[in-house]
Write a protein that holds these residues in place. Sequence first.
Motif, PDB file in Angstrom:
ATOM      1  N   UNK A   1     -10.659   0.858   1.566  1.00 15.64           N
ATOM      2  CA  UNK A   1     -11.176   1.990   0.786  1.00 15.64           C
ATOM      3  C   UNK A   1     -10.079   2.996   0.483  1.00 15.64           C
ATOM      4  N   UNK A   2      -9.220   3.251   1.484  1.00 21.33           N
ATOM      5  CA  UNK A   2      -8.123   4.198   1.278  1.00 21.33           C
ATOM      6  C   UNK A   2      -7.142   3.656   0.233  1.00 21.33           C
ATOM      7  N   UNK A   3      -6.895   2.350   0.281  1.00 18.76           N
ATOM      8  CA  UNK A   3      -5.998   1.736  -0.714  1.00 18.76           C
ATOM      9  C   UNK A   3      -6.607   1.859  -2.105  1.00 18.76           C
ATOM     10  N   UNK A   4      -7.936   1.618  -2.193  1.00 15.73           N
ATOM     11  CA  UNK A   4      -8.618   1.688  -3.489  1.00 15.73           C
ATOM     12  C   UNK A   4      -8.608   3.102  -4.057  1.00 15.73           C
ATOM     13  N   UNK A   5      -8.683   4.107  -3.196  1.00 20.00           N
ATOM     14  CA  UNK A   5      -8.674   5.498  -3.664  1.00 20.00           C
ATOM     15  C   UNK A   5      -7.358   5.847  -4.344  1.00 20.00           C
ATOM     16  N   UNK A   6      -6.282   5.216  -3.889  1.00 19.00           N
ATOM     17  CA  UNK A   6      -4.985   5.339  -4.562  1.00 19.00           C
ATOM     18  C   UNK A   6      -4.510   6.795  -4.661  1.00 19.00           C
ATOM     19  N   UNK A   7      -4.565   7.508  -3.545  1.00 22.19           N
ATOM     20  CA  UNK A   7      -4.148   8.912  -3.524  1.00 22.19           C
ATOM     21  C   UNK A   7      -2.659   9.016  -3.199  1.00 22.19           C
ATOM     22  N   UNK A   8      -2.000  10.097  -3.641  1.00 23.72           N
ATOM     23  CA  UNK A   8      -0.562  10.253  -3.376  1.00 23.72           C
ATOM     24  C   UNK A   8      -0.233  10.552  -1.916  1.00 23.72           C
ATOM     25  N   UNK A   9      -1.246  10.990  -1.147  1.00 25.09           N
ATOM     26  CA  UNK A   9      -1.039  11.270   0.275  1.00 25.09           C
ATOM     27  C   UNK A   9      -1.978  10.375   1.075  1.00 25.09           C
ATOM     28  N   UNK A  10      -1.444   9.644   2.029  1.00 24.16           N
ATOM     29  CA  UNK A  10      -2.236   8.744   2.873  1.00 24.16           C
ATOM     30  C   UNK A  10      -2.182   9.212   4.319  1.00 24.16           C
ATOM     31  N   UNK A  11      -3.343   9.187   4.973  1.00 20.15           N
ATOM     32  CA  UNK A  11      -3.427   9.585   6.373  1.00 20.15           C
ATOM     33  C   UNK A  11      -4.101   8.457   7.145  1.00 20.15           C
ATOM     34  N   UNK A  12      -3.451   8.010   8.218  1.00 16.46           N
ATOM     35  CA  UNK A  12      -3.998   6.939   9.042  1.00 16.46           C
ATOM     36  C   UNK A  12      -4.211   7.482  10.461  1.00 16.46           C
ATOM     37  N   UNK A  13      -5.473   7.659  10.823  1.00 14.32           N
ATOM     38  CA  UNK A  13      -5.805   8.168  12.146  1.00 14.32           C
ATOM     39  C   UNK A  13      -6.186   6.990  13.033  1.00 14.32           C
ATOM     40  N   UNK A  14      -5.224   6.500  13.807  1.00 10.73           N
ATOM     41  CA  UNK A  14      -5.436   5.320  14.655  1.00 10.73           C
ATOM     42  C   UNK A  14      -5.985   4.163  13.824  1.00 10.73           C
ATOM     43  N   UNK A  15      -5.298   3.853  12.715  1.00 11.04           N
ATOM     44  CA  UNK A  15      -5.814   2.896  11.730  1.00 11.04           C
ATOM     45  C   UNK A  15      -5.891   1.477  12.249  1.00 11.04           C
ATOM     46  N   UNK A  16      -5.167   1.148  13.322  1.00  8.67           N
ATOM     47  CA  UNK A  16      -5.155  -0.234  13.812  1.00  8.67           C
ATOM     48  C   UNK A  16      -5.575  -0.344  15.273  1.00  8.67           C
ATOM     49  N   UNK A  17      -6.256   0.685  15.783  1.00  9.23           N
ATOM     50  CA  UNK A  17      -6.557   0.694  17.219  1.00  9.23           C
ATOM     51  C   UNK A  17      -7.530  -0.400  17.637  1.00  9.23           C
ATOM     52  N   UNK A  18      -8.373  -0.896  16.679  1.00 10.66           N
ATOM     53  CA  UNK A  18      -9.367  -1.909  17.042  1.00 10.66           C
ATOM     54  C   UNK A  18      -8.973  -3.312  16.610  1.00 10.66           C
ATOM     55  N   UNK A  19      -7.722  -3.504  16.233  1.00  4.80           N
ATOM     56  CA  UNK A  19      -7.290  -4.798  15.713  1.00  4.80           C
ATOM     57  C   UNK A  19      -6.534  -5.583  16.778  1.00  4.80           C
ATOM     58  N   UNK A  20      -6.629  -6.893  16.649  1.00  4.31           N
ATOM     59  CA  UNK A  20      -5.821  -7.740  17.527  1.00  4.31           C
ATOM     60  C   UNK A  20      -4.368  -7.679  17.072  1.00  4.31           C
ATOM     61  N   UNK A  21      -3.468  -8.199  17.906  1.00  2.00           N
ATOM     62  CA  UNK A  21      -2.031  -8.049  17.656  1.00  2.00           C
ATOM     63  C   UNK A  21      -1.597  -8.717  16.354  1.00  2.00           C
TER      64      UNK A  21
END
Length: 615
Positions: free
Chosen positions: A507-527
Motif C-alpha cells: 500500500x505504501x509503495x502504491x501511494x507513491x509518496x516522496x517521503x516513506x516511513x517504515x515503522x518496524x516494517x519487517x518485524x513479522x517476517x521470516x529471514x
Amino acid sequence: MIKAMLTYIWPQDDPSIRNRVKVAVGLLVGAKLLNVTVPFLFKFAVDDLNSKVGVSQGEPFLSIASAPDVVISLSVAMLIGYGIARAGAAGFNELRNAVFAKVAQHSIRKIARNVFLHLHNLDLSFHLSRQTGALSKTIDRGSRGINFVLSAMVFNVVPTVFELALVSTILGLKCGGEFAALALTCVGIYTAYTLAITQWRTKFRVYMNRAENEAGNKAIDSLINYETVKYFNNEFYEAKRYDEALKKYEEASLKTSTSLALLNFGQNAIFSGAIALAMVMTAKEIAKGNMTVGDLVMVNGLLFQLSVPLGFLGSVYREVRQALIDMQTMFTLMTREPKVKNVNNAYDLIVRPEDTTIEFRNVCFQYIEGKPVFKNLSFVIPAGKNYAIVGGSGSGKSSMIRLLYRFFEPNSGEIFIGGQDIAKLDLQSLRRAIAVVPQDTVLFHDTLFYNLHYGDFTRDEKDVYIASKMADLHDTVSTWPKGYNTQVGERGLKLSGGEKQRVAIARAILKDSPILVFDEATSSLDSITEQNILGTLRKATDGRTSISIAHRLSTVMDADEILVIENGSLLERGSHAELLSKRNSLYSRMWDIQHSTTGDFSEDNLIKEKKTKQA
C-alpha cells in the motif's frame, strides 16, 4: 439541537426538501380539519334519525317506510360522509408520512455523514481513548432519535396543540364555556401528570442506556480479542462480565417497564374521568331540552378523538426526552474540536523531490503532564537520504512519526519539510506526501485487492499487482483459491502477521509518496522474506527521503545515517560502521546483544549477558 435539526429539514440550498415540508404540513392541516368534521357528521345523522322516529302504540317506527327512500335520506348520506371523512383523514395522514419520509431520511443521512466525517477529523488522542462499542451505539441511537424528534415535533406536538384549540373552541361555541373549560382542564391535568411521571422515570432510562452501552462494549471488546480470550481460557470469565452488565440492564429495564405501566394507567384514568363527566353534563342538558342525543355523540366523539393524539403525546414526550438524551451524546461529539486542525490560511505543501529535507528543531512533547517524551530534540534528515531511528522501547521512536504526520502537535519547537513549517500546512497535502508502513497493520474486513488498492484508489489494477510483486506478496496470493478476492477477515485476522505487513508495504509503495516511513516494517517476517523485502525497500526508497524505525539493527545496516534515541534525546548518530567503532556506545552494546556469536550458554555467560542487558 432543535435549531440544528431545523437547518436540515428546511435547507436553504435545497428547494425540493422545503416543498415537501410545505406539502406535508398542508396534508396535516387537512387531516385535522377532516378529523373534527367526523363527530359533527355523526351528530347530524343521529339527530336526523331521531327526528324520523315516532311512537305508535308504544313501539318506535320509522316514518319513512320504503327502502329507496331510506337510501336517499339525509341521515344515510351523512353516515356515508362520516365514513368518507374518517377514511380521508387517515389517508391524508398516511400520505403526509410518505411525503415527509424523504425529508426525515435525507436529514438523518446528512447528519450521520457529518458525524462520521467529524469523527475521522478528530485527533488520534480521541480515538486512542474511545470505546468502539459505545461509540457505535451512540451514533446509532442518535440517528434514530433524530428521526423520531423530527416526526414528533412536526406531526405530533404542534398538531395536537392545534387540535386542542380547535376542539375547545367548538365545544365552547356549541355546548357552552363549561365544556371548553372541562376539555382544557383535562388536558392540563393530563399534561402535568405526564410530565411529572416522565421526569421521574427518565433516570431509569438513562441507567438502562448506560448499562446497554456497557454490555455492548464488553461484548465487542471481548469478540475483537477472541484469540486472547482463548489463549488464557477465559471464556467463562468474559461471559460472567457480560452477564453482570446485562443484569444491570435487566434491572433498569424492569424499572422502566413498571413505571411505564403507572404512567399509562394514570393517563387513562384522567381521560376516562373527563369523558364520563362530560357525558353526565351533556345528559343533564338533554334532560333540560338544551341539547340533543346527537350532541351527546358529538361531545363524546370530539373528546375521544382528542384522547388519541394526547395518548400519543404522553409517549411522544417520553420518547422525545429519551431521543434528545441520545442525540445530546452524538451532538456533543460534533461540538468537540479536534486538537490537530488546519490553521487559518493553511497552504499546501510544495513537494520538490530534490528538497524533502525533514528537520526537527528543539521539539518538546509529552502525552501525559510531567512525563516528557522529547526534550529539545533536534536533527536534520537530508532530502533523498535513508535514515534509521533506533532505541529502546518507549524511547519515542514511533512518537516522532506521529508528530511528523501531525497526529499530535509538539508542545514546543517546530518541524519542517523542505523548509516549510508543517504546523502551517494543509493537513491533507502534508499527509499525501508521507507514506507510512505502521508497526501494527490493521486491514478492512474486505478482499485483499481492496486492502491493497486502498493505498491509492486513483491507480489502476495493473499498478496494484506491481506493488504486490514488489512487496513479495504476489506469488503467495496466486496460490490461494480466490487469489486477490480472498476475504481477509475483521482487522485482517485471516492473514498471518507477515502477510499483513507485506500488504502494508504494498500500500505504501502504491501511494507513491516522496517521503516513506517504515515503522518496524519487517518485524513479522521470516529471514528469507525479510531479505527479499529489504531489497524491495531499497528500490522503493531510491531517490526518496525515508525513515526506518527498527529494533532489529541488521535491517538498518545500510542506512545513510542512524539516529540513536534515549530518554527523549538524540544520544548518538552516525553510520553503522561509525557507531560500532565506538565500543562504549549504546548502539554497539545493542548490536552485541542481538548478534552474540559465542554460542556459550553456560550459567556464567548467561549471568554476564543478563548484566549486559541490564546495563
